[in-house]
Design an enzyme around this catalytic site. Structure first.
Site, PDB file in Angstrom:
ATOM      1  N   ASP A 144       0.640  -1.332  -0.371  1.00 48.34           N
ATOM      2  CA  ASP A 144      -0.377  -0.328   0.214  1.00 48.34           C
ATOM      3  C   ASP A 144       0.725   1.149   0.147  1.00 48.34           C
ATOM      4  O   ASP A 144       0.736   2.233   0.165  1.00 48.34           O
ATOM      5  CB  ASP A 144      -0.774  -0.191   0.752  1.00 48.34           C
ATOM      6  CG  ASP A 144      -0.611   0.325   2.400  1.00 48.34           C
ATOM      7  OD1 ASP A 144       0.145   1.474   2.820  1.00 48.34           O
ATOM      8  OD2 ASP A 144      -1.462   0.407   3.182  1.00 48.34           O
ATOM      9  N   CYS A 149     -23.288  -8.274  -0.307  1.00 50.52           N
ATOM     10  CA  CYS A 149     -23.606  -8.043   0.516  1.00 50.52           C
ATOM     11  C   CYS A 149     -24.759  -7.717   1.285  1.00 50.52           C
ATOM     12  O   CYS A 149     -25.334  -6.970   1.511  1.00 50.52           O
ATOM     13  CB  CYS A 149     -23.748  -5.723   0.317  1.00 50.52           C
ATOM     14  SG  CYS A 149     -21.140  -5.643   0.488  1.00 50.52           S
ATOM     15  N   CYS A 202     -28.399  -5.263   2.809  1.00 56.89           N
ATOM     16  CA  CYS A 202     -27.624  -4.868   4.477  1.00 56.89           C
ATOM     17  C   CYS A 202     -27.152  -2.683   4.056  1.00 56.89           C
ATOM     18  O   CYS A 202     -26.165  -3.447   2.941  1.00 56.89           O
ATOM     19  CB  CYS A 202     -26.594  -5.348   5.089  1.00 56.89           C
ATOM     20  SG  CYS A 202     -24.892  -5.153   6.219  1.00 56.89           S
ATOM     21  N   CYS A 241     -22.552  -0.336   6.917  1.00 62.93           N
ATOM     22  CA  CYS A 241     -21.589   0.485   7.206  1.00 62.93           C
ATOM     23  C   CYS A 241     -21.977   1.840   6.824  1.00 62.93           C
ATOM     24  O   CYS A 241     -22.037   2.374   7.565  1.00 62.93           O
ATOM     25  CB  CYS A 241     -20.440  -0.181   6.062  1.00 62.93           C
ATOM     26  SG  CYS A 241     -21.149  -0.703   4.670  1.00 62.93           S
ATOM     27  N   CYS A 284     -13.649  11.402   5.713  1.00 63.08           N
ATOM     28  CA  CYS A 284     -13.531   9.462   7.010  1.00 63.08           C
ATOM     29  C   CYS A 284     -12.416   9.877   7.706  1.00 63.08           C
ATOM     30  O   CYS A 284     -11.641  10.765   7.438  1.00 63.08           O
ATOM     31  CB  CYS A 284     -12.782   8.354   5.608  1.00 63.08           C
ATOM     32  SG  CYS A 284     -12.267   7.585   6.460  1.00 63.08           S
ATOM     33  N   CYS A 288      -9.864   4.293  11.804  1.00 66.93           N
ATOM     34  CA  CYS A 288     -11.167   4.191  12.628  1.00 66.93           C
ATOM     35  C   CYS A 288     -12.336   3.567  12.178  1.00 66.93           C
ATOM     36  O   CYS A 288     -11.168   2.600  11.023  1.00 66.93           O
ATOM     37  CB  CYS A 288     -12.268   5.287  11.853  1.00 66.93           C
ATOM     38  SG  CYS A 288     -14.363   5.166  12.216  1.00 66.93           S
ATOM     39  N   CYS A 323     -16.491   1.501  10.139  1.00 73.56           N
ATOM     40  CA  CYS A 323     -17.496   0.477   9.096  1.00 73.56           C
ATOM     41  C   CYS A 323     -17.516  -1.406   8.732  1.00 73.56           C
ATOM     42  O   CYS A 323     -17.914  -1.403   8.168  1.00 73.56           O
ATOM     43  CB  CYS A 323     -17.379   1.213   7.842  1.00 73.56           C
ATOM     44  SG  CYS A 323     -15.890   0.928   7.385  1.00 73.56           S
ATOM     45  N   CYS A 334     -19.745  -4.264  10.147  1.00 76.63           N
ATOM     46  CA  CYS A 334     -20.277  -5.581   9.072  1.00 76.63           C
ATOM     47  C   CYS A 334     -21.007  -7.093   9.897  1.00 76.63           C
ATOM     48  O   CYS A 334     -19.698  -7.644  10.261  1.00 76.63           O
ATOM     49  CB  CYS A 334     -18.790  -5.402   8.454  1.00 76.63           C
ATOM     50  SG  CYS A 334     -19.016  -6.670   7.022  1.00 76.63           S
TER      51      CYS A 334
END
Length: 307
Positions: free
Chosen positions: A131, A185, A188, A191, A211, A238, A241, A245
């Site tokens: 990343d 998903c 739903c 999040c 965010c 954070c 979300c 889940c």
């Protein structure tokens, strides 16, 4: 002579031995579906002050521009879900930052995997990515069947949820390719409903500039006052979300000793955090990703929560 199938199998077995949760492989090439999405996201300024997201647009979408002659993207997942977490009422760090900085831990494992490929297959040209380079890691992981990208834009898996790091090896070696999995998903919206700052503007679209992770890590200026009272005690990153889940009911604690928190971290009270000295910060976060925000940044974040 070994076959492509044998090489693929041996690479996946070695990845498991090194501690990776799973390994998926896809053919290196242009990410056609991602191009317009990334362009739109940048045009809508959803990257905020993260100007580096505008750089290397072509490289982000095409790994053959990063590694000459590359044929395969080997995607890997590494679990970081901790056994114990901070109290919900305390000032909180994102769970990925409890232990040693993942960049170093994963880079080391990727280096070992690349060495194994070079010894097992022969001279291979490849690069490891964690990343910190222009690689759309979630897109590649989804393409190679490791999970699907959920409405919170995280990679989700039915068996494991989403508390894991994603990394890649891009190599000029032809391998057997996996196929994408389906989206689970459904209807739903947990999040979207739970995001304290409404950063998930619609299903599968996250406005990075709203965010909490962006405000507490990336933003160097003062946090906008309009977000006062909306941070739910998060001082670095954070997990909201992810915490809500349903697929994360299946998260299991990691077994990577380097990801274990410093002994003081989980016992620190709100007062301890408010009074944290630079010396304590350096001790608790000696080799941690939290170093990125620096002591002054963490103090700023705590002050914002406190006021």
């Amino acid at each position: 002579m070994k076959s492509t199938q044998t090489y693929t199998q041996r690479i996946k077995t070695e990845a498991k031995r090194l501690g990776f949760l799973s390994c998926g492989i896809s053919e290196a090439g242009f990410l056609e579906a991602e191009a317009p999405r990334l362009e739109q996201w940048l045009q809508n300024n959803m990257h905020g002050e993260m100007r580096y997201m505008e750089n290397h647009f072509d490289k982000r979408l095409d790994p053959t521009k990063l590694v000459e002659g590359s044929k395969s993207v080997i995607s890997l997942l590494l679990n970081y879900y901790p056994e114990k977490t901070q109290e919900a009422t305390n000032y909180k760090l994102s769970k990925y930052a409890y232990g040693a900085d993942y960049h170093f831990v994963i880079k080391d494992k990727l280096k070992q995997l690349l060495e194994f490929i070079n010894e097992d297959v022969g001279e291979v040209n490849g690069r490891a990515f964690v990343d910190s380079a222009p690689v759309l890691d979630k897109a590649w992981a989804a393409k190679s069947g490791l999970g699907w990208i959920g409405k919170n834009s995280n990679l989700l898996t039915k068996q494991l949820g989403s508390f894991y790091f994603i990394a890649e090896l891009i190599v000029d070696l032809e391998l057997e390719y996996d196929t994408p999995t389906t989206d689970h998903c459904g209807s739903c919206t947990a999040c979207i409903d739970a995001c304290p700052t409404e950063a998930i503007t619609s299903a599968y679209v996250v406005d990075g500039s709203k965010c909490i992770s962006y405000f507490t890590i990336e933003l160097k200026e003062n946090i906008p006052t309009e977000f006062k009272g909306k941070f739910d005690n998060w001082m670095f990153g954070c997990d909201v979300c992810q915490d809500v889940c349903p697929w994360n009911r299946f998260s299991k604690p990691h077994n990577e000793p380097l990801f274990n928190p410093h002994p003081d971290l989980l016992s620190m009270s709100k007062t301890d955090w408010e009074e944290i000295t630079e010396e304590t910060f350096n001790k608790v976060f000696k080799k941690s990703a939290v170093k990125r925000t620096k002591w002054s940044g963490l103090k700023r974040n705590i002050q914002f929560l406190k006021d």
